[in-house]
Structures are given as C-alpha cells and as structure tokens.
Design an enzyme around this catalytic site. Structure first.
Site, mmCIF file in Angstrom:
data_model
loop_
_atom_site.group_PDB
_atom_site.id
_atom_site.type_symbol
_atom_site.label_atom_id
_atom_site.label_comp_id
_atom_site.label_asym_id
_atom_site.label_seq_id
_atom_site.Cartn_x
_atom_site.Cartn_y
_atom_site.Cartn_z
ATOM 1 N N GLU A 118 -1.971 1.531 -1.347
ATOM 2 C CA GLU A 118 -2.920 1.691 0.054
ATOM 3 C C GLU A 118 -2.435 2.463 1.108
ATOM 4 O OE1 GLU A 118 -6.165 -1.563 0.237
ATOM 5 O OE2 GLU A 118 -6.595 -1.284 -1.952
ATOM 6 N N GLU A 149 -7.955 -0.203 -11.284
ATOM 7 C CA GLU A 149 -8.416 -0.988 -10.748
ATOM 8 C C GLU A 149 -10.118 -0.609 -10.573
ATOM 9 O OE1 GLU A 149 -7.631 -2.094 -6.611
ATOM 10 O OE2 GLU A 149 -5.115 -2.028 -7.451
#
Ligand SMILES: *[C@@H]1O[C@H](CO)[C@@H](O)[C@H](O)[C@H]1NC(C)=O
Ligand SMILES: *[C@@H]1O[C@H](CO)[C@@H](O)[C@H](O)[C@H]1NC(C)=O
Ligand SMILES: *[C@@H]1O[C@H](CO)[C@@H](O)[C@H](O)[C@H]1NC(C)=O
Ligand SMILES: *[C@@H]1O[C@H](CO)[C@@H](O)[C@H](O)[C@H]1NC(C)=O
Ligand SMILES: *[C@@H]1O[C@H](CO)[C@@H](O)[C@H](O)[C@H]1NC(C)=O
Ligand SMILES: *[C@@H]1O[C@H](CO)[C@@H](O)[C@H](O)[C@H]1NC(C)=O
Length: 760
Positions: free
Chosen positions: A537, A638
């Site tokens: 991220e 994910e």
C-alpha cells in the site's frame, strides 16, 4: 493483535451493504436482525452466566483490574439501560484490562456465535473511547489466539450496543471473553453480555429486477435538450448550458453502451460556486431499482480559476450517506472522463446525485452525465471469446506411424485434470484446524497467501521476540498439497498496521530494523515464497519514506531481490480497479512503478488487491489495460466482493473473475478467503460457517468447471486427434492393441497448435 486487513482503512466510504429491503428479500433475514436486537431481553441459550449481574459479580472477574457492581453511579446520573445492575471494570492500568468471563466448555468449535454487549465508559479525562469485545483462546499446545469480535466507539453519555460474531476452528482448552480498549484510568461499564449460537440465515432469494432497462440513462434531460430542466443547483451556485463538449461517449461508457452512441455536445456550466460541494444535482429516488448495478459516466472539466489539482466527484446522497459514484483529479482545463458504479441494497427514502469537488470559485463543467443499469451478461459473451483466445490452445495428439493402423477410428477421451492458471485463496493459521476448510482449499485452489501470519507485526510483535511458527505451519500445509505461496507482506506502509515498537524507533534504529527484517525473513524462507509483496500500500501510506527518505522503497526491492532472487517482487495496493479513489488511480500506480524501476527496483509484478465494490466490467478492464502497458504480470491478490444477497455477490464475483481471466495482462487471482467469519470482509463468503456452499461459492465452482476442457471422439485416419483446450494438465485414455492406455500431458501457452507426439 493484528487482524486488520488492508482495505479496512477505507471502509468509511463503502456504505451500501448493511440493510435489507422489505421488498426484495424474504422475511427470515429480517427476523434474524430483529432477534439480534431482542437478544438482550430474551436469550435463554446465552452461554454467559449471570449476564446481567442479577447475581452480583458471580462468574465475572477483572482482567488485570478490579470489578465493581452498581445500581447507579455518579450520584444517580448513570443507571443501567435495562434491569437493575451493571458492573464496572475499574483501576485499569493497561488498555487490555477489563471485565472477563471464562466460557471454557460452554463454547463449541465450528459453530457460529453472535455476541451482543451493552457498554459505556466512565472516567475523569475521557468522554469517548473505543471498546472491544475480545475472545482469548488457548489451545492444548498452549498456542494463544485473540479474536476481535466487535469494536465500537463509546461515550460516557449513553449506553452503546456492540455486536459481532465469531467462529472457532481450533480445539480450545480454555476460552475467556472480555471487554477491553479504553485508555488506563477509564472505567468500562457493562450492563449485559450475550453470547449465543447465531441463527442460521436462510439463503437469500435471487433478487430479480423486473423490467430492468439496461443501458438506459436514468438522468433526466441528460443531453440538455431542454436547457437545465430537471436539474437544480446544489447550494448557492448558478447553472447554465454551454456547447462544445465531446460528442463521443467516455471510453468506459462506450464499452458498456456500444460504439455508436453519441452525446449532444452540450454541457452544464456551474458558476458562483461558494463551496466545494456545490454543483448540478438531480433527485433519482424513484428511478433506482434495488440490487441493480448502476454504471456512472460523464465528461467533466474545470474553469480557468484553478491553481493546482482539482478533485471532481459524482456523489450520491442516499438518506444522508455519501456514496462515491466515481472520482478523479486533474490540473488542466481539458475534458476528462469520470466513471464509477454503485448499487442500493436497501430501500432509501431519497437519493440525490450531484457533481462536486473543485475548490470554491472554480467553475465546473459536466457533460453527458449518465447513470444506467449495466447488463453484465452481455459483456460476458465478449469476455468468453477473449478468454478462448488467450487461455486456450489448439492441441494435436499425433500417434506415431507404426501404431496408426491399429488405432484409427478408436475412441479417445481427454480430460483436463488441472488448469495452470494460478487461482488461490488467503488462509489463516486457525482455519487450518477446520478440516472442511482445508478440504475446500486444496481441492479448489493451487495458490495461497497468509492473511496475517507473515506480516512483520505477527512475526516480531515485540522487538527480538520472533514468531515464525504460524507461517511455518501454513507453509508446510501448502507445500504438502503442492500449492504455491505468495509472501504477504515484508513491509506495510500504513502507520496503523505497524507494531508499536517499530513506530517508536528513531531513524537510525528503524533503518537497522528494516535491514534485519529483510535479512531475517528472506534468508529463513529463501526459495519458498514465489512472490513477495515487498511494501504493501505505497499509494496510501508513507511510513517508511517519511522516516528513512525516498530511496528506502527502491532499496527494499533491491535488497529483497539479492536475498531471494527466486521470488517475484510485487507492489500491492487497493482501489486500483474501481475508479473510486484518486490516491490510487491506475495512472498513479503506473507512475509509482516506473519511478521505482527508474531507481533500479526490480518490480516483477503488479498486485491489485481487489477489495472491490459493485464491479463493472469496463471500469475494471480499463484499469487492467492501463497497467498492462507496463509489460509485467498483473495479479488480483486479495479479491473479495460483498453483498448481503449471495446471488448478487455471485454476480459480482463472476464479473471480476471473468474480467481477470479474459485479460492478457492478468496472470493470477487470489481470493481473500472464502469461509464465513474467516474473512476480513462481511458478506463476502462463498462457504457458510456450517460448511454449506452458497450461491457465490456455486458460481465460483461453475466458473472453474467452465475453464476446464474435456474432449472425446475418434482417432482420424492420419492418426490424429485434435481439440482446443485450456492451458493445464490433461489425462488421455484410449485403447491400443487391446490395451487401455492412460497417460498425461501438459498444455502450455503458445500461439501455434501444440503437437503432442504419442509413440505407441
Ligand atoms: C457461577 O457462579 C456461581 C455462584 O458463585 C457458582 O455456583 C457457579 O459454580 C459458577 N459457575 C461457573 C461455571 O463457574
Ligand atoms: C482504585 O482506584 C481508586 C481511585 O483511583 C483508589 O482510591 C483505590 O485505592 C484503587 N483501588 C485499588 C484496589 O487499587
Ligand atoms: C486526569 O488528568 C490529570 C491531568 O492530566 C491527571 O493528573 C489525572 O491523574 C488524570 N486522571 C485519571 C483518572 O487518569
Ligand atoms: C414490466 O413491463 C410491462 C410492459 O411494459 C408492464 O406491463 C409491467 O407492469 C412491468 N412490470 C413491472 C413490475 O414494472
Ligand atoms: C536512536 O535510538 C538508539 C536506541 O535507542 C540510540 O542508541 C541512538 O543514540 C538513537 N539515535 C539518535 C540519532 O537519536
Ligand atoms: C487414468 O488416470 C487418471 C489419472 O491418473 C485416473 O483418474 C483414471 O481413472 C485413469 N483411467 C483408467 C481407465 O485407468
């Protein structure tokens, strides 16, 4: 204890899925909800003893603190919400101190429980604080587990109801439930605690959208044929109509509506904007149908007054809640495509759409705003063709000359036994203890990733205290079933995800700790993880560069590569594919990767997390196209989709899986779990807590089946058998000289037909 998942930080803008409509959902689910709220009063199968303190403090104790019984507090300002008593946890000196009850022997494994507590806080210095219900479990091998059941902000003014669910897979030898969270010195007050078996939720019915007019714009006077009729200014701004905007549809809408639709070339210009939220608006309440997926599209532009980058957002106000219908940011005075999607799953009393964002006094121009229900089936036809092109190959089984005469005309059967496309799931150490979970996992997936067990906060929760045991055990499980594993993640940029000892290091100690983490992890597991998410991220957080300078990210990649050259090193981020987050547009992601590469970072893969809401094919595909130009593999790392209705969830999952499988840049898809209550996201599961495969799970299995090829026929006079099949491993059976022959072969990627010579 770190059980966060990567996308939790942004959940605040995701609103749709909580409620249920009286119209489209059968009654039982509502009964279920009513039962939850009624629990505190009823609940005779509550496994908590003395749940409302009518028997004093019997069966309760303080976890690291004192507990007291009250009929009232503060000279009669605090009373129980119901019945006569409440308890307080007082003299707390740590956040984890609180009131607890041991429930060993009364809680069973593989059973879903629902938990409700009525709590508030009390203290001199605090008016609000988070309170959490936690379950502590100890296994016979003395492994401990902390399960966060529910967490909520509470105040000293009112009682608050906390609700959650949990499911135990392991074999607990002890279990204790407790309330914790507020800072030391603050008391936790508890009026009641209820833990009982969750009612089984009857399967939801397929919501059928009667007369869905796919592709038809629900915006009134969208082409501005009648001045600004149908539109009103939100706030004190002024609307007028101009001409000269694009006649062509924005690309993402064109992909849904077809190439020949056009726009009028007229646009709304908004002037006198006194605040950033001001813009053109319409009420669309009566035009929306529940559970339909709406695509949003427009061209937008800003006037000259802007000084830097401006944000533009198509916003939906649904009963006072903001829903993001698409968001972009730009700093020029060109027309830009804005697009997105949304869905309403609960009958709203009003819905307003408006376009907003630029700073006050900056003029805003909007052209061709369209909101239309998307026909997902129509796109699937196109995707199937594309899939056939990139995931299949012509195969010629060629039997060698000497044997031909014996076998011409013989029947032959080809069955694909494995698809080589990587399809994986997230697993957790505790889900390993559920045999049914493991069975589904190894049967249906060939890749895995660990939810938390490899994260730094898990492997080194306190400085120098290492825990690799969970990761080791998961790795052993995966290897024993020949599953490949992604390493998630070496670092994570979000401050909330970083354990406190790391957060408190000064720059030089942090640099040493980063080096030690890299060396410790990648030496230990050298050659074992096929991928690493190096620094999770990076578009959303900046913990490491803030402290260690801008080169740290590239250096993490370089060092990781030196330590384990076998692993492909990924970037990994969220909201890349849904056009709803200006921090993580495909353009910004691409630029970040190019910058890293420029600094010498060996970025080998692009991770799209895929915690997606309301996926729309052309929107997802547009992001994949942009990232695909970098020439390195793209993975969904994910993936999860969420809807209260499992058929809608199935549709969402199908949309993303088909887009991924049809896109040449995508080389793998990992789901972020599949088992109810063992996923970080609610209403995302494919298998219910009791092991029943729901509609979303069935859809997943049907797609897997569709992506396996079988063929049967007869061997022709040239001694050949031809078919077209998905890449993977095959088994072929035929009879030769009265002998049953059974062999396997592998079909890999390639443009030309694959010739498999079979020498008899
Ligand atoms: C609960 O408290 C009562 C009263 O002290 C006691 O008799 C009982 O054994 C306790 N139950 C458990 C399971 O500890
Ligand atoms: C608990 O805290 C109160 C006030 O903070 C103090 O007066 C009392 O002595 C404490 N009790 C114990 C047992 O520590
Ligand atoms: C409240 O804050 C004051 C000043 O910071 C401090 O002296 C006092 O100990 C605090 N009280 C509690 C209960 O934490
Ligand atoms: C669907 O459309 C038909 C024909 O236009 C109409 O008769 C019918 O009432 C509509 N049904 C609903 C539920 O809107
Ligand atoms: C950083 O922290 C370490 C360990 O506490 C200490 O030895 C070192 O002097 C500190 N460095 C600086 C620059 O403050
Ligand atoms: C051929 O081999 C496959 C896989 O090894 C097996 O499933 C199948 O039953 C075998 N068929 C025969 C006729 O032996």
């Amino acid at each position: 204890m770190e059980t966060h998942n990567s996308y939790l930080a942004v959940l605040s803008i995701v609103i749709l899925h909580l409620g249920l409509s009286a119209e489209s959902i059968p009654v039982p689910k509502q009964v279920y909800q009513a039962t939850i709220t009624g629990l505190v009063a009823a609940g005779d199968d509550n496994i908590i003893l003395n749940p409302r303190f009518e028997d004093g403090l019997n069966n309760w104790s303080g976890k690291g603190c004192k507990i007291e019984l009250h009929e009232s507090m503060e000279d009669g300002k605090v009373f129980p919400q119901s019945r006569k008593f409440f308890a307080s946890a007082t003299n707390r000196t740590e956040n984890w101190n609180g009131i607890e009850q041991e429930i060993t022997g009364r809680v069973q494994r593989k059973v879903a429980y629902e938990v409700t507590a009525v709590v508030r806080i009390y203290g001199d210095n605090v008016t609000s604080a988070g309170v959490q219900i936690t379950l502590w479990v100890q296994e016979p091998d003395s492994r401990e587990q902390y399960i966060a059941i529910s967490k909520s902000e509470t105040t000293d003014k009112d009682w608050v109801q906390l609700q959650g669910e949990f499911l135990l897979n392991g074999f607990p030898s002890r279990s204790v439930i407790y309330l914790e969270g507020p800072p030391p010195g603050t008391d936790i007050l508890v009026n009641s605690l209820v833990v009982k078996r969750a009612n089984k939720i009857p399967a939801s019915a397929r919501p059928f959208s009667k007369n869905a007019t796919f592709g038809v714009n629900i915006i009134e006077n969208g082409n501005l044929d009648d001045g600004t009729m149908g539109w009103f200014p939100l706030g004190n701004c002024a609307l007028s109509v101009g001409t000269g905007s694009p006649h062509v549809l924005p690309p993402m809408a064109r992909d849904s509506l077809g190439p020949y639709e056009s726009l009028s070339g007229r646009y709304i210009i908004v002037t006198n904007r006194l605040d950033s939220w001001m813009g053109p608006a319409q009420m669309i309440t009566d035009k929306l149908k529940l559970y339909l997926t709406y695509q949003v599209s427009a061209w937008v532009r800003i006037g000259p007054g802007a000084t830097g980058s401006e944000l533009v957002n198509v916003a939906l106000d649904v009963d006072g809640q903001w829903i993001n219908g698409g968001e972009i940011e730009f700093n020029d005075d060109q027309w830009h495509e804005i697009g997105g999607s949304f869905r309403i799953e609960k009958q709203p009393s009003y819905v307003m759409v408006y376009v907003q964002g630029p700073a006050s006094d900056v003029d805003l121009m909007v052209s061709g705003l369209q909101i239309f229900p998307v026909n997902r089936q129509a796109r699937f036809k196109h995707l199937k063709k594309q899939t056939d092109k990139i995931r299949k190959r012509d195969i010629i089984l060629k039997f060698s000359r000497s044997g031909i005469s014996n076998i011409v005309g013989n029947s032959i059967k080809v069955r694909q036994i494995k698809n080589s496309f990587p399809l994986g799931s997230c697993v957790t150490r505790t889900s390993m203890d559920n045999d049914k979970f493991v069975k589904f996992l190894v049967k249906n997936f060939n890749w895995a990733v660990f939810e938390n067990e490899l994260k730094w906060s898990w492997t080194e929760p306190q400085e120098g205290k290492f825990n690799y045991r969970d990761a080791d055990e998961l790795l052993d499980l995966c290897k024993s079933y020949n599953m490949e594993v992604r390493g998630h993640c070496i670092f994570w940029e979000m401050e909330y995800a970083i354990q406190s000892w790391v957060r408190s290091l000064n720059a030089s100690s942090l640099m040493t700790a980063v080096q030690n983490r890299l060396t410790g992890l990648l030496t230990r597991y050298k050659g074992k993880f096929r991928h690493y998410d190096v620094n999770n991220e990076m578009l959303h957080g900046s913990f490491y560069p803030d402290r260690l300078g801008k080169d740290i990210r590239a250096n993490m990649f370089k060092t990781a590569h030196e330590l384990d050259p076998f692993a492909t090193l990924f970037v990994n981020d969220y909201h890349i594919e849904d056009a709803s987050d200006i921090r993580s547009t495909p353009e910004k992601y691409k630029q970040q990767i190019l910058d890293l590469q420029e600094q010498g970072a060996p970025v080998g893969g692009i991770g799209i997390q895929g915690h997606i809401d309301v996926p729309v094919g052309p929107v997802v595909c547009s992001a994949l196209d942009k990232l695909g130009t970098l020439g390195i593999p793209v993975w969904f790392t994910e993936l999860d989709v969420s809807s209260s209705n499992e058929y809608v969830r199935a549709d969402d999952l199908e949309v993303v899986l088909r887009e991924a499988f049809a896109h040449p840049a995508v080389e793998g898809v990992i789901l972020w779990g599949f088992w109810e209550l063992y996923m970080s996201r609610k209403n995302a599961h494919l298998v219910n807590a009791d092991g029943k495969i729901n509609a979303a799970g069935k859809r997943f299995l049907a797609l897997k089946k569709e992506w396996q090829s079988h063929a049967r026929g007869r061997i022709n006079e040239l001694g050949e058998f031809r078919f077209r099949g998905f890449h993977g491993t095959y088994n072929v059976e035929f009879v030769s000289t009265a002998k049953q022959v059974n062999m396997t072969f592998v079909v890999d990627q390639g443009e030309s037909p694959l010739v498999v010579s079979i020498d008899l």
